[in-house]
Design a protein around this motif. Structure first.
Motif, PDB file in Angstrom:
ATOM      1  N   UNK A 163      86.671  14.871  62.362  1.00 11.87           N
ATOM      2  CA  UNK A 163      87.037  16.135  61.743  1.00 11.87           C
ATOM      3  C   UNK A 163      88.081  15.858  60.672  1.00 11.87           C
ATOM      4  N   UNK A 164      88.175  16.758  59.722  1.00 16.86           N
ATOM      5  CA  UNK A 164      89.218  16.612  58.715  1.00 16.86           C
ATOM      6  C   UNK A 164      89.916  17.943  58.508  1.00 16.86           C
ATOM      7  N   UNK A 165      91.163  17.851  58.114  1.00 18.32           N
ATOM      8  CA  UNK A 165      91.985  19.036  57.915  1.00 18.32           C
ATOM      9  C   UNK A 165      91.858  19.472  56.461  1.00 18.32           C
ATOM     10  N   UNK A 220      87.388  21.031  59.623  1.00 14.67           N
ATOM     11  CA  UNK A 220      85.971  21.058  59.266  1.00 14.67           C
ATOM     12  C   UNK A 220      85.378  19.674  59.446  1.00 14.67           C
ATOM     13  N   UNK A 221      84.059  19.632  59.498  1.00 19.15           N
ATOM     14  CA  UNK A 221      83.326  18.375  59.406  1.00 19.15           C
ATOM     15  C   UNK A 221      82.494  18.430  58.135  1.00 19.15           C
ATOM     16  N   UNK A 222      82.078  17.288  57.652  1.00 17.15           N
ATOM     17  CA  UNK A 222      81.163  17.229  56.515  1.00 17.15           C
ATOM     18  C   UNK A 222      79.806  16.790  57.041  1.00 17.15           C
ATOM     19  N   UNK A 223      78.899  17.730  57.153  1.00 16.86           N
ATOM     20  CA  UNK A 223      77.573  17.443  57.686  1.00 16.86           C
ATOM     21  C   UNK A 223      76.531  17.706  56.606  1.00 16.86           C
ATOM     22  N   UNK A 247      77.697  19.212  53.352  1.00 16.84           N
ATOM     23  CA  UNK A 247      78.265  20.560  53.325  1.00 16.84           C
ATOM     24  C   UNK A 247      79.401  20.656  54.328  1.00 16.84           C
ATOM     25  N   UNK A 248      80.462  21.340  53.944  1.00 16.58           N
ATOM     26  CA  UNK A 248      81.599  21.521  54.840  1.00 16.58           C
ATOM     27  C   UNK A 248      81.230  22.517  55.927  1.00 16.58           C
ATOM     28  N   UNK A 249      81.438  22.126  57.179  1.00 23.23           N
ATOM     29  CA  UNK A 249      81.132  22.983  58.323  1.00 23.23           C
ATOM     30  C   UNK A 249      82.402  23.199  59.129  1.00 23.23           C
ATOM     31  N   UNK A 250      82.726  24.454  59.399  1.00 28.28           N
ATOM     32  CA  UNK A 250      83.952  24.766  60.124  1.00 28.28           C
ATOM     33  C   UNK A 250      83.893  24.227  61.543  1.00 28.28           C
ATOM     34  N   UNK A 251      85.034  23.730  62.017  1.00 22.38           N
ATOM     35  CA  UNK A 251      85.184  23.344  63.416  1.00 22.38           C
ATOM     36  C   UNK A 251      85.857  24.518  64.108  1.00 22.38           C
ATOM     37  N   UNK A 252      85.087  25.264  64.887  1.00 23.76           N
ATOM     38  CA  UNK A 252      85.560  26.516  65.476  1.00 23.76           C
ATOM     39  C   UNK A 252      86.254  26.260  66.805  1.00 23.76           C
TER      40      UNK A 252
END
Length: 255
Positions: free
Chosen positions: A190-192, A241-244, A247-252
């Motif tokens: 994950x990245x901030x 978020x992750x980059x999948x 595309x940036x995808x939120x880490x909920x």
């Protein structure tokens, strides 16, 4: 004022982390504010500073660590300084923007009083990077019990953390929060993408403290209250978020 940065990883081990890692952002905030403060005559010998609030947003620039930045400082009352800084990557794209406030005060007997509060190194300290001792989830409420000490908290015993050695630094608190989020969400990478923090008092070394996850109105934001010995020391909010598939995808956060 414009600033150029030394990117020697042997001297600054945190540069081995990704360019927009929250620990890296905190180091750029600290060194840019301190360097500009000394150059502008706002800081000097016998003066201590304490970060009280900070907000940052990461841009699209991820082409290596930032070699340059611009830092603006202004006094806010007799004892506070506000900072507003922007940093670019090697291509010139914005890497991150940081703003906030710090408290400035003369030494007096501060150093002696701080030394008297230091705890002896913990005999049960975990080695190396293991700041988290236990993570629990009770009815959807995540909690992490942590311990950062002089033995394991700073380079070279730690792979990348540097600091004053006086207290648990902001970067170490961010690191703990990132580890909790990664384990709780089940995402290893994950990245901030931004965050904020408010610091109310020092979190002491060699003394257990806890991170308590709190609800957020944002789907990608993880909020934590930091407590030690029954007192609140800080509040953190990290957008993750992750980059999948590009595309940036939120880490909920788990609800």
């Amino acid at each position: 004022m414009w600033l150029a940065f030394d990117l020697d990883t042997a001297r600054w081990p945190w540069l081995r982390l990704p360019p927009q890692h929250a620990v890296v952002v905190e180091k750029y905030q600290y060194f840019s504010s301190m360097t500009a403060g000394w150059a502008l005559g706002l800081l000097g010998p016998g003066v201590f500073t304490a970060l009280t609030e900070v907000t940052w947003d990461c841009g699209e620039g991820r082409d290596g660590h930032s070699p340059r930045g611009y830092c603006e400082l202004e006094t806010d009352g007799p004892r506070d300084i506000r900072f507003n800084s922007r940093f670019t990557d090697r291509s010139g794209a914005q890497a991150f923007h940081i703003s906030g406030r710090g408290h400035v005060f003369p030494d007096g007997d501060f150093a002696a009083r701080r030394a008297a509060r230091h705890n002896p190194p913990s005999a049960s300290i975990a080695p190396h990077d293991a700041f988290l001792r236990k993570i629990t989830n009770e009815a959807g409420r995540w909690r992490a019990d942590c311990l950062v000490g002089r033995v394991n908290g700073f380079h070279p015993a730690h792979r990348f953390h540097t600091g004053s050695g006086d207290h648990v630094n902001a970067a170490q608190l961010y690191d703990c929060a990132l580890q909790v989020a990664a384990q709780a969400a089940g995402h290893g990478a994950i990245r901030c993408t931004g965050g904020s923090a408010e610091f109310k008092r020092f979190t002491e070394l060699d003394q257990p403290f806890a991170l308590h996850a709190e609800p957020s109105t944002r789907a990608d934001e993880w909020r934590f209250l930091v407590s030690q010995s029954g007192r609140e020391t800080a509040r953190l909010a990290l957008r993750l978020a992750t980059d999948e598939s590009g595309a940036r995808t939120a880490v909920t956060p788990p609800r």
